[in-house]
Scaffold this active site. Structure first.
Site, PDB file in Angstrom:
ATOM      1  N   LYS A 196       0.863  -1.180   0.000  1.00 43.21           N
ATOM      2  CA  LYS A 196       0.000   0.000   0.000  1.00 43.21           C
ATOM      3  C   LYS A 196       0.899   1.230   0.000  1.00 43.21           C
ATOM      4  O   LYS A 196       1.660   1.463   0.938  1.00 43.21           O
ATOM      5  CB  LYS A 196      -0.905   0.009   1.222  1.00 43.21           C
ATOM      6  CG  LYS A 196      -1.767   1.266   1.299  1.00 43.21           C
ATOM      7  CD  LYS A 196      -2.801   1.170   2.393  1.00 43.21           C
ATOM      8  CE  LYS A 196      -3.612   2.442   2.463  1.00 43.21           C
ATOM      9  NZ  LYS A 196      -4.667   2.357   3.476  1.00 43.21           N
ATOM     10  N   LYS A 254      -2.057  -1.404  -3.998  1.00 42.28           N
ATOM     11  CA  LYS A 254      -2.934  -0.233  -3.969  1.00 42.28           C
ATOM     12  C   LYS A 254      -2.093   1.026  -4.045  1.00 42.28           C
ATOM     13  O   LYS A 254      -1.085   1.097  -3.331  1.00 42.28           O
ATOM     14  CB  LYS A 254      -3.710  -0.286  -2.663  1.00 42.28           C
ATOM     15  CG  LYS A 254      -4.587   0.877  -2.373  1.00 42.28           C
ATOM     16  CD  LYS A 254      -5.196   0.701  -1.004  1.00 42.28           C
ATOM     17  CE  LYS A 254      -5.982   1.948  -0.679  1.00 42.28           C
ATOM     18  NZ  LYS A 254      -6.405   1.970   0.695  1.00 42.28           N
TER      19      LYS A 254
HETATM   20  C1  PBG Z   1      -7.128   3.642   5.430  1.00 41.78           C
HETATM   21  C2  PBG Z   1      -7.610   3.396   4.054  1.00 41.78           C
HETATM   22  C3  PBG Z   1      -7.479   4.291   3.006  1.00 41.78           C
HETATM   23  C4  PBG Z   1      -8.063   3.703   1.901  1.00 41.78           C
HETATM   24  C5  PBG Z   1      -8.539   2.448   2.282  1.00 41.78           C
HETATM   25  N1  PBG Z   1      -8.243   2.267   3.623  1.00 41.78           N
HETATM   26  C6  PBG Z   1      -6.940   5.669   2.978  1.00 41.78           C
HETATM   27  C7  PBG Z   1      -5.647   5.943   3.584  1.00 41.78           C
HETATM   28  O1  PBG Z   1      -4.781   5.081   3.696  1.00 41.78           O
HETATM   29  O2  PBG Z   1      -5.483   7.089   3.989  1.00 41.78           O
HETATM   30  C8  PBG Z   1      -8.141   4.378   0.580  1.00 41.78           C
HETATM   31  C9  PBG Z   1      -9.109   3.859  -0.409  1.00 41.78           C
HETATM   32  C10 PBG Z   1      -9.384   4.799  -1.524  1.00 41.78           C
HETATM   33  O3  PBG Z   1      -8.779   5.880  -1.676  1.00 41.78           O
HETATM   34  O4  PBG Z   1     -10.280   4.470  -2.311  1.00 41.78           O
HETATM   35  N2  PBG Z   1      -6.852   2.593   6.230  1.00 41.78           N
END
Ligand code: PBG
Length: 329
Positions: A196, A254
């Site tokens: 991520k 992601k």
């Molecule tokens: C946070 C989380 C995020 C997303 C999914 N879980 C945002 C972040 O890490 O700040 C983002 C998903 C998206 O932007 O569609 N645990």
């Protein structure tokens, strides 16, 4: 060699193109993210995500039935937590009558066969908008993982099929796996947000849940101390091996489009299914450019989704799932 080989023969009609197409999108490729809020009869459009909504439990009930009818069999639940229930440790996340726990039960009641995955991270519950406990300007790792393990048990007990830790703390997959084993929740899967990246593309999501890191002294403004540097590739491979060894059933990359090299790399590297999250910013960019008439919405939507699958995704988490499936007929 040309002229003995003329590649255009395989492109000359719809029929031949259909016959030789290597990648085909189907409803079973998709995981549908859903944003749940307290209240009744609520379906509010998210400012930065046109045609995507925060929904209350009664609407959720209808929504999952509709999704099931379209062949969409898996949802990924997120909750928008009321401000007065937020603290630094995500206490509300462990409430067995909390919004997430009720949302899980609601989906299972409305549509028992729907596969339910749940977001496991502190940020929607955090007064600071961080995925972990904040202390003296840093995000605590091991203390956070313990809470994530408790949260996972709570979701599993409410009926979640898979928990999806999205926080990027070190070692949390093992801690969660062991905690589930201890509780004899052996059939609960883990989909790890494994690679991520600390992307700028999560803005609309943070807007949807009002979960952005806050502007408070001694609180980091970004998530770069736990999410990955977009510049790194080897680090993704390292994360993937560690998460698989720790017990992840599925690993995720992601965001999507900008990271398809990583998707292919991990697909070749490990033997678990790969999920890709086409994130909120990717959705918003397509919606915005299409609204301006600068791109064709459906063409670009399908092109990006097929590219994600071609790169190696077994599962695609996408806000376009419903629209795409309707279009695929
Ligand atoms: C946070 C989380 C995020 C997303 C999914 N879980 C945002 C972040 O890490 O700040 C983002 C998903 C998206 O932007 O569609 N645990």
């Amino acid at each position: 060699m040309y002229p003995l080989r003329r590649n255009r023969r395989l492109r000359n009609s719809t029929v031949i193109r259909n016959l030789v197409r290597e990648t085909i999108l189907t409803p079973s490729d998709f995981l549908v993210p859903l944003f749940v809020v307290e209240g009744n009869g609520i379906k509010e459009e998210i400012d930065s995500m046109p045609q995507y909504y925060r929904i209350s439990l009664d609407i959720l009930r209808k929504e999952v039935k509709e999704l099931w009818g379209l062949g969409l069999g898996a949802v990924l639940l997120f909750v928008k937590v009321p401000e007065n229930l937020k603290d630094n440790k995500g206490t509300e996340a462990l409430n067995e009558f909390g919004l997430m726990q009720r949302a899980i039960k609601t989906v299972k009641e409305a549509c028992p066969e729907m596969l339910v995955m749940t977001d496991v991270a502190l940020d929607p519950y955090s007064i600071y908008g961080h995925d972990g406990i904040v202390a003296n300007g840093v995000i605590l790792n091991d203390e956070t993982s313990e809470i994530l393990a408790q949260m996972s048990i709570s979701h599993a007990e409410a009926g979640a099929d898979f928990v999806a830790p999205s926080d990027m703390m070190d070692g949390r997959i093992q801690i969660i796996r062991e905690a589930l084993e201890d509780e004899e929740l052996i059939n609960t899967g883990i989909m790890s947000y494994c690679a991520k990246y600390a992307s700028g593309l999560y803005g609309p999501f943070r807007n949807a849940l009002q979960s952005a890191p806050t502007d408070i002294e001694n609180v980091p403004r970004d998530k770069q101390s736990y999410q990955m540097d977009p510049a790194n590739r080897l680090e993704a491979i390292k994360e993937a091996h560690m998460d698989v060894d720790e017990g992840a059933d599925i690993i995720m990359v992601k965001p999507g489009i900008s990271y398809l090299d990583i998707v292919r790399e991990l697909k070749d590297e490990v033997d678990v299914p790969i999920a890709v999250y086409q994130v909120s910013g990717e959705y918003a960019m397509i919606k915005a450019a299409a609204e301006k008439g600068w791109i064709d919405h459906n063409t670009i939507m399908l092109e990006q989704l097929i590219s994600i699958k071609r790169a190696g995704a077994d599962i695609i988490a996408s806000y376009f799932a419903k629209e795409a499936v309707k279009l695929l007929g």
